[in-house]
Design a protein around this motif. Structure first.
Motif, mmCIF file in Angstrom:
data_model
loop_
_atom_site.group_PDB
_atom_site.id
_atom_site.type_symbol
_atom_site.label_atom_id
_atom_site.label_comp_id
_atom_site.label_asym_id
_atom_site.label_seq_id
_atom_site.Cartn_x
_atom_site.Cartn_y
_atom_site.Cartn_z
ATOM 1 N N GLY A 178 1.176 -2.060 7.688
ATOM 2 C CA GLY A 178 2.401 -2.087 6.903
ATOM 3 C C GLY A 178 2.659 -3.388 6.174
ATOM 4 O O GLY A 178 3.587 -3.470 5.359
ATOM 5 N N ALA A 179 1.837 -4.405 6.435
ATOM 6 C CA ALA A 179 2.052 -5.707 5.791
ATOM 7 C C ALA A 179 1.613 -5.667 4.337
ATOM 8 O O ALA A 179 0.765 -4.860 3.934
ATOM 9 N N GLY A 197 -10.447 -1.661 8.594
ATOM 10 C CA GLY A 197 -9.187 -0.998 8.327
ATOM 11 C C GLY A 197 -9.152 -0.337 6.957
ATOM 12 O O GLY A 197 -10.182 -0.058 6.338
ATOM 13 N N ARG A 198 -7.943 -0.121 6.472
ATOM 14 C CA ARG A 198 -7.741 0.565 5.196
ATOM 15 C C ARG A 198 -6.565 -0.073 4.472
ATOM 16 O O ARG A 198 -5.527 -0.347 5.082
ATOM 17 N N VAL A 199 -6.710 -0.298 3.165
ATOM 18 C CA VAL A 199 -5.659 -0.928 2.375
ATOM 19 C C VAL A 199 -5.388 -0.079 1.135
ATOM 20 O O VAL A 199 -6.181 0.792 0.766
ATOM 21 N N ALA A 200 -4.263 -0.378 0.485
ATOM 22 C CA ALA A 200 -3.903 0.313 -0.752
ATOM 23 C C ALA A 200 -3.507 -0.708 -1.809
ATOM 24 O O ALA A 200 -2.885 -1.734 -1.503
ATOM 25 N N THR A 226 -3.415 0.393 7.640
ATOM 26 C CA THR A 226 -3.708 0.246 9.067
ATOM 27 C C THR A 226 -3.848 -1.247 9.322
ATOM 28 O O THR A 226 -3.866 -2.031 8.364
ATOM 29 N N PRO A 227 -3.969 -1.691 10.562
ATOM 30 C CA PRO A 227 -4.383 -3.081 10.745
ATOM 31 C C PRO A 227 -5.682 -3.305 9.976
ATOM 32 O O PRO A 227 -6.606 -2.481 10.041
#
Length: 298
Positions: A178-179, A197-200, A226-227
């Protein structure tokens, strides 16, 4: 961009993010390999035999494991997670990277990144050098839900003690789920490699193993789905570079001379490590300078 995976034998795989058909360089970065994560069986180990470099700086950065660096300057230095081995090849150096003998009797894990940075043209023939920086020397900061360690260059008001020869940045970032991490247009070219992890970005999600390239002068926000763990990288554009095997140069003629020097044994040797990697068959190993480069991700 999705890196190509290569098997180096014994189940040891690397993912090559740079160079690729989609992208040749990001700032001074001309090469980025993720090695592992891999488990090495007792009695085995990583064995990259002595080989030469010119015209670049190499950075080895580990997440897990330990590697012993030895070079033709007489340096013998182990590297562990969070440390930096910064080797400037300049006019020429030879080095090897191996699992230390003391660790070969047990199962071991190795996971990390190897990157090459092109040198400014006026620095390509400088004297070779090596410096080890333990993790404790590198500046760190917290930004919201992000924990950042600056490996080299400048970023977010931090400056690394690593001797960068052009304007650049290289950072290890951990993000809580969530960061958000905002990346201002501080440097000319910017990218991010998703280690875990996974980022957007702009609503589009990217899993581990992806290399993202951002447009110049655009404010970018990375969101952690995710972390996650990222390597941020980039810097000043240095102009095109020719890459052949382990040689990087602004001059094709200089690379041809390096080939001749390695064949003739004029690079020097690594003390107590008589093995070496022979020059590749040029018919099977092509210079990729002519590959097209599409517009970067935005």
């Amino acid at each position: 961009m999705t890196p190509a995976t290569r098997d180096l034998g014994d189940g040891f795989q690397v993912r090559r993010a740079l160079p690729s058909i989609q992208r040749r360089m990001i700032g001074p970065f001309v090469f980025l390999d993720e090695m592992g994560p891999v488990r090495l069986a007792p009695g085995s180990g990583l064995d990259v035999r002595p080989h030469p470099h010119i015209g670049l700086a190499t950075v080895t950065y580990l997440f897990e494991g330990e590697i012993l660096h030895q070079d033709s300057l007489g340096v013998r230095q182990s590297i562990r997670p969070g440390d930096v081995n910064w080797m400037i090849a300049g006019r020429g150096i030879v080095h090897s990277e191996r699992t230390p003998q003391a660790l070969r009797g047990q199962e071991a894990r190795v996971w990390g990144l190897q990157s090459w940075l092109a040198l400014p043209q006026h620095e390509e023939e400088r004297a070779p050098s090596f410096r080890h920086h333990p993790a404790a020397e590198l500046p760190q900061t917290s930004i919201g839900g992000a924990e950042l360690r600056l490996i080299a260059g400048t970023l977010f008001g931090l400056r690394s003690p690593v001797q960068a020869l052009s304007a650049m940045f290289y950072a290890d970032v951990r993000l809580a789920e969530g960061a958000e991490l905002a990346l201002a247009a501080e440097h000319e070219e910017r990218g991010a490699y998703v280690v875990d992890g996974r980022v957007a970005v702009n609503g589009e999600e990217f899993p581990r193993g992806r290399l993202l390239v951002f447009r110049s002068a655009v404010h970018v926000v990375v969101n952690a789905c995710t972390p996650a763990r990222l390597m941020l990288l980039g810097g000043q554009t240095l102009g095109p570079r020719h890459i052949w095997w382990n040689f990087v140069s602004s001059s094709r003629e200089r690379i041809e001379r390096a080939k001749q020097d390695w064949r003739a044994g004029r690079f020097g040797a690594v003390p107590d490590d008589p093995e070496f990697i022979p020059l590749p068959d040029e018919r099977a190993d092509r210079d990729r300078d002519a590959r097209p480069e599409p517009p970067p991700f935005s």
